[in-house]
Design a protein around this motif. Structure first.
Motif, mmCIF file in Angstrom:
data_model
loop_
_atom_site.group_PDB
_atom_site.id
_atom_site.type_symbol
_atom_site.label_atom_id
_atom_site.label_comp_id
_atom_site.label_asym_id
_atom_site.label_seq_id
_atom_site.Cartn_x
_atom_site.Cartn_y
_atom_site.Cartn_z
ATOM 1 N N PHE A 1 21.790 -59.359 43.300
ATOM 2 C CA PHE A 1 22.197 -60.475 42.445
ATOM 3 C C PHE A 1 22.249 -60.043 40.985
ATOM 4 C CE2 PHE A 1 20.833 -64.597 40.276
ATOM 5 C CZ PHE A 1 22.123 -65.103 40.242
ATOM 6 N N ASN A 2 21.289 -59.244 40.568
ATOM 7 C CA ASN A 2 21.261 -58.764 39.187
ATOM 8 C C ASN A 2 22.479 -57.896 38.889
ATOM 9 O OD1 ASN A 2 19.818 -58.665 36.657
ATOM 10 N ND2 ASN A 2 19.392 -56.516 37.108
ATOM 11 N N GLU A 3 22.844 -57.037 39.819
ATOM 12 C CA GLU A 3 24.028 -56.198 39.620
ATOM 13 C C GLU A 3 25.286 -57.043 39.534
ATOM 14 O OE1 GLU A 3 24.389 -52.989 38.952
ATOM 15 O OE2 GLU A 3 22.203 -52.881 38.838
ATOM 16 N N GLN A 4 25.356 -58.112 40.339
ATOM 17 C CA GLN A 4 26.504 -59.005 40.261
ATOM 18 C C GLN A 4 26.599 -59.672 38.892
ATOM 19 O OE1 GLN A 4 25.907 -61.704 43.532
ATOM 20 N NE2 GLN A 4 26.115 -60.095 45.078
ATOM 21 N N LEU A 5 25.447 -60.102 38.376
ATOM 22 C CA LEU A 5 25.439 -60.710 37.049
ATOM 23 C C LEU A 5 25.894 -59.713 35.982
ATOM 24 C CD1 LEU A 5 22.110 -62.767 37.176
ATOM 25 C CD2 LEU A 5 24.422 -63.712 36.946
#
Length: 203
Positions: free
Chosen positions: A25-29
């Motif tokens: 999720f952090n990489e997507q953000l």
């Protein structure tokens, strides 16, 4: 003899990194934020006009949860934390805290954000997305400073609660929230890479 702590300022701290799927999720953000920094011409113009060293969507985009599913998911997390914080503060609310606005910040090396408050909100905060080594901490200011007049400085042994300034170091996934009247700043980013965060207000 006893001391009675009065008028306490409570700062909320939690972590999204404790949940399942955080790294992905952090990489997507990060991907969405980098894309915004490239495509948001109005945001880049605002940053240039306001001498912001890096990129922020503060002056250009005010509907991120409607634009991107990643921000809609982030809003769900933040809503839960805002409710928990308001409950911990014993606020007597007629309704749940409502996310008023949310914006991204890419602070380049050498950039900073001077002291300020967040008017027209009652809870504010930041969730940290990418914090490289050497990145600046959040600096919080004792709201009583303008009234202290001849008050002496405190000793090195003074607790965090007694200091005029407190620096809160965060890592990716950290959520910090405070009451919106609390003055704060981001000192100069001394890291060699961008410091990425997302700030928000609840009204």
């Amino acid at each position: 003899m006893s001391l009675r702590p009065l008028f306490i300022t409570q700062v909320y701290e939690a972590s999204l990194a404790d949940g399942r799927g955080w790294p992905e999720f952090n990489e997507q953000l990060i991907d969405v934020i980098r894309m915004m920094a490239e495509e948001d011409a109005a945001g880049r113009h605002w940053c240039k006009a306001n001498a912001y060293r890096g990129y922020t969507s503060y002056g250009s985009l005010n509907d991120l949860p409607q634009r991107f599913p990643e921000f809609a998911e982030l809003k769900r997390h933040l809503d839960r934390h805002a409710v928990a914080y308001a409950k911990a503060l014993n606020f007597d609310l007629a309704r749940k805290p409502r996310l008023d606005n949310l914006w991204v910040n890419i602070l380049k090396p050498g950039g900073g954000h001077t002291g300020h408050i967040h008017p027209h909100a009652f809870l504010s905060g930041t969730v940290y997305i990418d914090i490289p080594d050497g990145a600046s901490s959040l600096k919080l200011e004792d709201p009583r400073l303008p009234f202290m007049m001849a008050r002496p400085s405190v000793t090195e042994e003074a607790s965090e609660a007694e200091r005029p300034f407190v620096y809160l170091k965060a890592q990716a996934g950290t959520v910090l929230m405070w009451e919106s009247w609390l003055r704060h700043e981001v000192p100069t980013n001394l890291a060699k890479a961008d410091r990425i965060s997302i700030s928000f207000n609840y009204a």
